[in-house]
Write a protein that holds these residues in place. Structure first.
Motif, PDB file in Angstrom:
ATOM      1  N   GLN A  39       1.051   4.321  -5.635  1.00 20.30           N
ATOM      2  CA  GLN A  39      -0.144   4.500  -4.800  1.00 20.30           C
ATOM      3  C   GLN A  39      -0.345   6.000  -4.586  1.00 20.30           C
ATOM      4  N   GLY A  73       0.798  -1.223   0.000  1.00 19.03           N
ATOM      5  CA  GLY A  73       0.000   0.000   0.000  1.00 19.03           C
ATOM      6  C   GLY A  73       0.829   1.272   0.000  1.00 19.03           C
ATOM      7  N   ALA A  75      -4.153  -4.655  -0.105  1.00 18.40           N
ATOM      8  CA  ALA A  75      -4.183  -3.211   0.111  1.00 18.40           C
ATOM      9  C   ALA A  75      -4.955  -2.580  -1.047  1.00 18.40           C
TER      10      ALA A  75
END
Ligand code: 5AD
Ligand code: FES
Length: 350
Positions: free
Chosen positions: A79, A74, A239
């Motif tokens: 991200q 994550g 995630a």
């Protein structure tokens, strides 16, 4: 009459080795007595080396920036909704001071691979912690760095380094990581860390995408031959926003069985009951200890950044003060008959 079904557990314990069919059997069996026996034998081995003690490590998450793009994580660089922060020197040192008062004698500085924490900065921080806390162990978990960097940090006073190998199967590694990350380099880093003199931790996720019993077997054989001082394993937890967001999470049961098997293969290893295990089960960490783990790593990071160190979703302990985590851990361990101790908790060699 010895129960023939428990032979596998006793053989693995006696041989400190496991065959692929034995591993397949121990991960697949639905015989509850046999699984209980596996946990009990592993717990007995852990008690024989470390007693009824659980070692604490104060985890300080120093940076949520990362240049890597691991498909499962994550905090991967792609991200875009991850909140990125870096602790200041003062925040890190204040966390150590708080941790010391709470009885921690090991500090783990963990972060993504973040060029901001270059050697100059890290040597300064590690040196300061070393001078202030001569009786503490300093553990680093900052990913892959050069041999020179590892050496400088060791010379500045770091004692231990955690770098999960993630999988001992090169093809599996390539499916979990983008092509700019190299299996060989990771393994080389682990060798280098050991050669320099660190107590080294490797490890892997349980139930990561494309993992098979064969890749797990390679992980176990790697652990047997590399003889790390520590092994960190926890269930894979998807995630959001990552390529593996829709993949199934790892199994708590399989993680517990693997903790036990690792304890039987490597009786002296330092084995944490991880936060990921606690995230997937309300008493996952307690069950980890009862399956042979002997370390817990409560969070010491400043509260305002906790929730942003979001490696996976729904991580526990993100809303708790360091003291609450510390007390909660002690209470949980006491409830299962274990003492959390004010000690460095070094590896005991055979
Ligand atoms: N689920 C569980 N563990 C994870 N890690 C990274 N992403 C996840 C995830 N989604 C583990 C990796 C890494 C460590 C810091 O956290 O094994 O080495
Ligand atoms: Fe963090 Fe329980 S260990 S709240």
């Amino acid at each position: 009459m010895t129960n023939y079904r428990h032979q596998t557990v006793m053989q693995v314990r006696a041989n400190r080795d496991i065959t692929l069919p034995q591993l397949q059997h121990l991960l697949a069996t639905d015989n509850e007595d046999e699984v209980k026996e596996l946990f009990a034998q592993a717990r007995e081995v852990a008690d024989s080396v470390y007693g009824k003690k659980v070692f604490l490590r104060g985890l300080i998450e120093i940076s949520s920036h990362c240049k890597n793009d691991c498909l499962y994580c994550g905090l991967r660089r792609s991200q875009t909704d991850a909140v990125r922060y870096r602790l200041t020197d003062k925040e890190i040192l204040d966390s150590c001071a708080k941790g010391y008062r709470l009885g921690f004698r090991t500090f783990v500085l963990q972060g993504g691979e973040d060029a901001w924490f270059d050697d100059t900065r890290m040597v300064r921080i590690v040196g300061e912690i070393r001078r202030n806390y001569t009786d503490c162990a300093i553990t680093l978990s900052l990913g892959e760095r050069s041999a020179e960097s590892y050496q400088r940090l060791f010379d500045a006073g770091a004692n231990r380094y955690l770098l999960r190998h993630e999988t001992a199967d090169a093809a599996h590694y390539a499916r979990l990581h983008p092509s700019d990350m190299s299996f060989n380099n990771r393994m080389q880093c682990l060798e280098t860390l050991k050669r320099i003199g660190y107590q080294v931790g490797c490890g892997f996720m349980v139930g990561s995408p494309f993992q098979t019993v064969e890749t797990i077997y390679k992980d176990l054989q790697f652990i047997r031959t590399f003889q790390p001082h520590m092994v960190g394993i926890g269930p894979f937890i998807p995630a959001h926003g990552t390529p593996f967001a829709g993949e199934p999470q790892g199994s708590v049961e399989t993680t517990l069985r693997l903790l036990s098997i690792i304890r039987l293969l490597h009786p002296h290893v330092l084995l944490p009951a991880t936060t990921a295990l606690g995230t997937l089960h309300p008493i996952g960490r307690e069950r980890g200890i009862m399956a042979g783990a002997n370390v817990v790593m409560p969070n010491l990071s400043p509260l305002e950044h906790r929730k942003d160190y979001a490696i996976y979703d729904n991580k526990i302990c993100t809303g708790d003060e360091a003291a609450e985590c510390r007390n909660c851990t002690e209470y949980r361990m006491r409830a299962i008959g274990y003492e959390t101790v004010v000690e460095r908790g070094d590896y005991k060699s055979a």
